[in-house]
Design an enzyme around this catalytic site. Sequence first.
Site, PDB file in Angstrom:
ATOM      1  N   CYS A 164       1.116   0.503  -8.728  1.00 37.88           N
ATOM      2  CA  CYS A 164       2.510   1.077  -8.059  1.00 37.88           C
ATOM      3  C   CYS A 164       3.538   1.062  -8.973  1.00 37.88           C
ATOM      4  O   CYS A 164       4.394   1.758  -8.841  1.00 37.88           O
ATOM      5  CB  CYS A 164       2.599   0.132  -6.848  1.00 37.88           C
ATOM      6  N   GLU A 196       5.600  -3.408   0.830  1.00 38.18           N
ATOM      7  CA  GLU A 196       5.676  -3.208  -0.666  1.00 38.18           C
ATOM      8  C   GLU A 196       4.942  -1.841  -1.037  1.00 38.18           C
ATOM      9  O   GLU A 196       3.674  -1.779  -0.912  1.00 38.18           O
ATOM     10  CB  GLU A 196       4.840  -4.449  -1.539  1.00 38.18           C
ATOM     11  N   GLY A 243       0.649  -1.207  -0.260  1.00 39.65           N
ATOM     12  CA  GLY A 243      -0.112   0.073  -0.042  1.00 39.65           C
ATOM     13  C   GLY A 243       0.843   1.319   0.072  1.00 39.65           C
ATOM     14  O   GLY A 243       1.840   1.377  -0.590  1.00 39.65           O
ATOM     15  N   SER A 244       0.409   2.303   0.414  1.00 40.80           N
ATOM     16  CA  SER A 244       0.985   3.621   0.366  1.00 40.80           C
ATOM     17  C   SER A 244       2.135   3.799   1.590  1.00 40.80           C
ATOM     18  O   SER A 244       2.125   2.967   2.877  1.00 40.80           O
ATOM     19  CB  SER A 244       0.098   4.628   0.811  1.00 40.80           C
ATOM     20  N   GLY A 283       2.435   2.533   5.493  1.00 46.14           N
ATOM     21  CA  GLY A 283       3.642   1.679   5.705  1.00 46.14           C
ATOM     22  C   GLY A 283       4.532   1.948   6.800  1.00 46.14           C
ATOM     23  O   GLY A 283       4.768   1.238   7.824  1.00 46.14           O
TER      24      GLY A 283
END
Length: 478
Positions: A243, A208, A186-187, A191
């Site tokens: 992403c 990730e 995610g973001s 994170g």
Amino acid sequence: MAEGVARELRASFAAGRTRPAEWRAAQLRALVRMIEEKEADISDALHADLAKTHMESYLHEISLAKSACKFALKGLKNWAKPEKVPSAITTFPSTAQIVSEPLGVVLIISAWNYPFLLSIDPVIGAIAAGNAVVLKPSEIAPTTSSLFAKLLPEYVDNSCIKVVEGGVLETTVLLEQKWDKIFYTGSGTVGRIVMAAAAKHLTPVALELGGKCPVIVDSDIDLHVAVKRIAVGKWGCNNGQACIAPDYIITTKSFAPELVDSLKRVLERFYGKDPLQSADLSRIVNSNHFHRLTNLIEDKKVADKIVYGGETDEKQLKIAPTVLLDVPLDTALMTGEIFGPLLPIVTVEKIEESIDFINSKTKPLAAYLFTKNKKLQDEFVANVPAGGMLVNDIALHLTNPHLPFGGVGDSGMGSYHGKFSFDCFSHKKAVLIRGFGGEATARYPPYTQEKQKILRGLINGSFIALILALLGFPREKR
């Protein structure tokens, strides 16, 4: 609920249910069967959440998930086998090996943009490595999340693999539990929250994330082929909500007009004169993200830089492919990750300047280059730090299971795919085995000058010192 789930899974792991190779293979085969039998349901869920076409869902999620399962099944026996490594002269005679052991009970928090693949792919690695797993799908893709909650218990061992649905509150409670690893996609903002929560328990994490993925476009290329690949890698990948989608292009001032013209022709050919009506473009995931993206291009400093597209339809949550030229670098469009169908073009005098431009930003998850210039290619590979990179195409590197996929710096930490997924959820245990022979009296005190000479020789790899040590020199008085 979260505490109870963690406790139940820890009991299952402690009982050894997840360790046998047969159990791991059975779960992976069950996932293959689930993907094959429920392909239509998965595709319908992805369409409900993101308006993805069946073809895009199959190409970018369903087929990749199935391939990942089969690749793990094929490699599992060798991956799990202890790896023999050389012994050192100082431990002769001995054998040495690296044993892969499961970490324990792991938490996987997935993303909404590829809600099926990004959920199941790390689960495959965690199962292959012999872990018990909690999957928390994204609530922003609610149909796919519900599908996981329904399907997984029907196909896999529910005493060791569980789905927990919910939003921020449920995720927060999950993060309060002790896990043996947390895998988050995610973001960067979330994170950091995940990493802070994990730190309280000294839990390792794989993050990730994303970032602004650059595309350098040189002038000595097959422009039509390059633009088709850029277009399908940007707008054909969930309408830019990926992403690894191109975030911006860098090219020379002199080449930019030709590049823009080619983009216009290709985009019209791919998505028609009215792209908002194209069935091949995904919608924006929700109204929050729709308004976030429209705000980026409604900025006064940005609006007049649009050279193609810009149309929006709030009712359908659709934004047309939009190309912009020379947007001021201090705007929100150019400072944050776009994660949508907007593609700005940055111009430089010489293409070599693009590397310094990229390196002035945070490290991206992916970096792309289109060129026939071998020297520029070598400089790009050697001097641009990125999670991964691809020359003369977009996004395809993630389809190679022999390559690790993951970020660096602000774009993440840790990697997965193929055996890298197995390694991500394994501890590499060092094992050295000796018998009772090979006693070297020089090893034990008192350390005389003679003993020190033999020990120094052993440490420096002297064969003579090894023979002397094995023969018991210097002779020990009993």
